[in-house]
Design a protein around this motif. Structure first.
Motif, PDB file in Angstrom:
ATOM      1  N   ARG A   1      49.993  19.018 -21.050  1.00 21.59           N
ATOM      2  CA  ARG A   1      48.697  18.839 -21.369  1.00 21.59           C
ATOM      3  C   ARG A   1      48.045  19.615 -22.340  1.00 21.59           C
ATOM      4  N   SER A   2      48.884  21.013 -22.445  1.00 17.04           N
ATOM      5  CA  SER A   2      48.492  21.638 -23.933  1.00 17.04           C
ATOM      6  C   SER A   2      48.812  21.101 -24.961  1.00 17.04           C
ATOM      7  N   ALA A   3      49.925  20.374 -25.109  1.00 15.48           N
ATOM      8  CA  ALA A   3      50.155  19.628 -26.218  1.00 15.48           C
ATOM      9  C   ALA A   3      48.975  18.197 -26.639  1.00 15.48           C
ATOM     10  N   VAL A   4      48.374  17.950 -25.585  1.00 11.20           N
ATOM     11  CA  VAL A   4      47.463  17.011 -25.732  1.00 11.20           C
ATOM     12  C   VAL A   4      46.181  18.074 -26.437  1.00 11.20           C
TER      13      VAL A   4
ATOM     14  N   LEU B   1      36.094  10.492 -27.564  1.00 12.04           N
ATOM     15  CA  LEU B   1      36.422  10.283 -26.449  1.00 12.04           C
ATOM     16  C   LEU B   1      37.755   9.070 -26.667  1.00 12.04           C
ATOM     17  N   PRO B   2      37.776   8.146 -27.607  1.00  8.74           N
ATOM     18  CA  PRO B   2      38.716   7.088 -27.777  1.00  8.74           C
ATOM     19  C   PRO B   2      39.853   7.915 -28.516  1.00  8.74           C
ATOM     20  N   THR B   3      39.598   9.004 -29.283  1.00 10.15           N
ATOM     21  CA  THR B   3      40.611   9.556 -29.706  1.00 10.15           C
ATOM     22  C   THR B   3      41.287  10.398 -28.791  1.00 10.15           C
ATOM     23  N   TYR B   4      40.580  11.043 -27.945  1.00  8.70           N
ATOM     24  CA  TYR B   4      41.163  11.709 -26.988  1.00  8.70           C
ATOM     25  C   TYR B   4      42.071  10.911 -26.286  1.00  8.70           C
ATOM     26  N   TYR B   5      41.627   9.844 -25.709  1.00  4.74           N
ATOM     27  CA  TYR B   5      42.417   9.099 -24.761  1.00  4.74           C
ATOM     28  C   TYR B   5      43.582   8.416 -25.546  1.00  4.74           C
ATOM     29  N   ILE B   6      43.458   7.945 -26.884  1.00  7.60           N
ATOM     30  CA  ILE B   6      44.826   7.661 -27.470  1.00  7.60           C
ATOM     31  C   ILE B   6      45.802   8.944 -27.862  1.00  7.60           C
ATOM     32  N   THR B   7      45.216  10.030 -28.003  1.00 10.85           N
ATOM     33  CA  THR B   7      46.093  11.361 -28.438  1.00 10.85           C
ATOM     34  C   THR B   7      46.821  11.546 -26.843  1.00 10.85           C
ATOM     35  N   LYS B   8      46.197  11.616 -25.724  1.00 11.65           N
ATOM     36  CA  LYS B   8      46.781  11.759 -24.516  1.00 11.65           C
ATOM     37  C   LYS B   8      47.796  10.780 -23.965  1.00 11.65           C
ATOM     38  N   GLU B   9      47.446   9.483 -24.358  1.00 13.45           N
ATOM     39  CA  GLU B   9      48.363   8.584 -24.221  1.00 13.45           C
ATOM     40  C   GLU B   9      49.574   8.504 -25.065  1.00 13.45           C
TER      41      GLU B   9
ATOM     42  N   SER C   1      37.011  24.588 -25.142  1.00 10.07           N
ATOM     43  CA  SER C   1      38.002  25.265 -24.603  1.00 10.07           C
ATOM     44  C   SER C   1      37.597  25.827 -22.988  1.00 10.07           C
ATOM     45  N   LEU C   2      36.233  26.072 -22.882  1.00 12.52           N
ATOM     46  CA  LEU C   2      35.671  26.400 -21.701  1.00 12.52           C
ATOM     47  C   LEU C   2      35.261  25.069 -20.862  1.00 12.52           C
TER      48      LEU C   2
ATOM     49  N   SER D   1      45.991  20.570 -27.782  1.00 12.23           N
ATOM     50  CA  SER D   1      46.212  21.530 -29.238  1.00 12.23           C
ATOM     51  C   SER D   1      46.316  20.553 -30.166  1.00 12.23           C
ATOM     52  N   THR D   2      47.061  19.236 -30.049  1.00 12.59           N
ATOM     53  CA  THR D   2      46.770  18.184 -31.044  1.00 12.59           C
ATOM     54  C   THR D   2      45.300  17.777 -31.216  1.00 12.59           C
ATOM     55  N   PHE D   3      44.723  17.317 -30.477  1.00  8.20           N
ATOM     56  CA  PHE D   3      43.644  16.785 -30.228  1.00  8.20           C
ATOM     57  C   PHE D   3      42.536  17.709 -30.901  1.00  8.20           C
ATOM     58  N   GLY D   4      42.663  19.077 -30.661  1.00  7.24           N
ATOM     59  CA  GLY D   4      41.756  20.261 -31.180  1.00  7.24           C
ATOM     60  C   GLY D   4      42.037  20.266 -32.669  1.00  7.24           C
ATOM     61  N   PHE D   5      43.211  20.140 -33.095  1.00  4.31           N
ATOM     62  CA  PHE D   5      43.684  20.576 -34.571  1.00  4.31           C
ATOM     63  C   PHE D   5      43.174  19.217 -35.220  1.00  4.31           C
ATOM     64  N   PHE D   6      43.344  18.089 -34.997  1.00  7.18           N
ATOM     65  CA  PHE D   6      43.197  17.057 -35.704  1.00  7.18           C
ATOM     66  C   PHE D   6      41.666  16.371 -35.684  1.00  7.18           C
ATOM     67  N   TYR D   7      41.111  16.224 -34.363  1.00  3.96           N
ATOM     68  CA  TYR D   7      39.892  15.846 -34.316  1.00  3.96           C
ATOM     69  C   TYR D   7      38.827  16.970 -34.762  1.00  3.96           C
ATOM     70  N   GLN D   8      39.025  17.919 -33.728  1.00  2.63           N
ATOM     71  CA  GLN D   8      37.809  19.140 -33.924  1.00  2.63           C
ATOM     72  C   GLN D   8      38.118  19.914 -34.903  1.00  2.63           C
TER      73      GLN D   8
END
Length: 145
Positions: free
Chosen positions: A1-4, A71-79, A143-144, A6-13
């Motif tokens: 979960r942390s990897a999801v 949200l699509p980016t988050y779901y793809i990153t998670k998957e 993060s909150l 972290s990756t999403f936060g770095f690239f998307y956010q």
């Protein structure tokens, strides 16, 4: 979960939102955004154009960026991270398809939940934060959240 996250936060956010919300929206599409954010509240109330640009920023972030990018980016990153370790191109395409199907199933509930947090947060962000602090502000709220 942390990897999801972290990756999403770095690239998307960190990268994508900075480019879109700061360089494209705030500097090109709505060039008075930084000036409006720096105004005292009494001046903001009088600035109709700035208030309309504030509404436009909140609308872009919540009704364009969230449903079509965030949200699509988050779901793809998670998957991609949690969906298994197969490495073929076909499995990668299946992961993207599965991620988007999950997003489609959850979109209404996810967006309503998201908007309860992000519409007020984006009003604060775009109304008072200088441009260089907008993405860090988003990161703190995320993060909150």
């Amino acid at each position: 979960r942390s990897a999801v996250f972290s990756t999403f936060g770095f690239f998307y956010q960190g990268a994508f939102q900075y480019i879109v919300l700061i360089h494209i929206v705030a500097k090109r599409l709505l060039p008075n955004a930084a000036k409006y954010a720096a105004l005292p509240i009494r001046e903001k109330i009088k600035d109709l154009n700035g208030s309309l640009q504030l509404l436009a920023q909140v609308g872009i972030a919540n009704f364009i960026m969230d449903p079509f990018f965030c949200l699509p980016t988050y779901y793809i990153t998670k998957e991609a991270i949690l969906g298994g370790m197969e490495s073929t191109a076909e499995s990668g395409q299946n992961r993207i398809k599965n991620a988007l199907l999950k997003y489609k199933e959850n979109a209404q509930e996810d967006l309503i939940t998201s908007w309860k947090i992000w519409i007020p947060a984006h009003f604060v962000n775009f109304a008072i934060m200088p441009l260089h602090l907008r993405v860090p502000f988003i990161s703190v709220v995320f993060s909150l959240f």
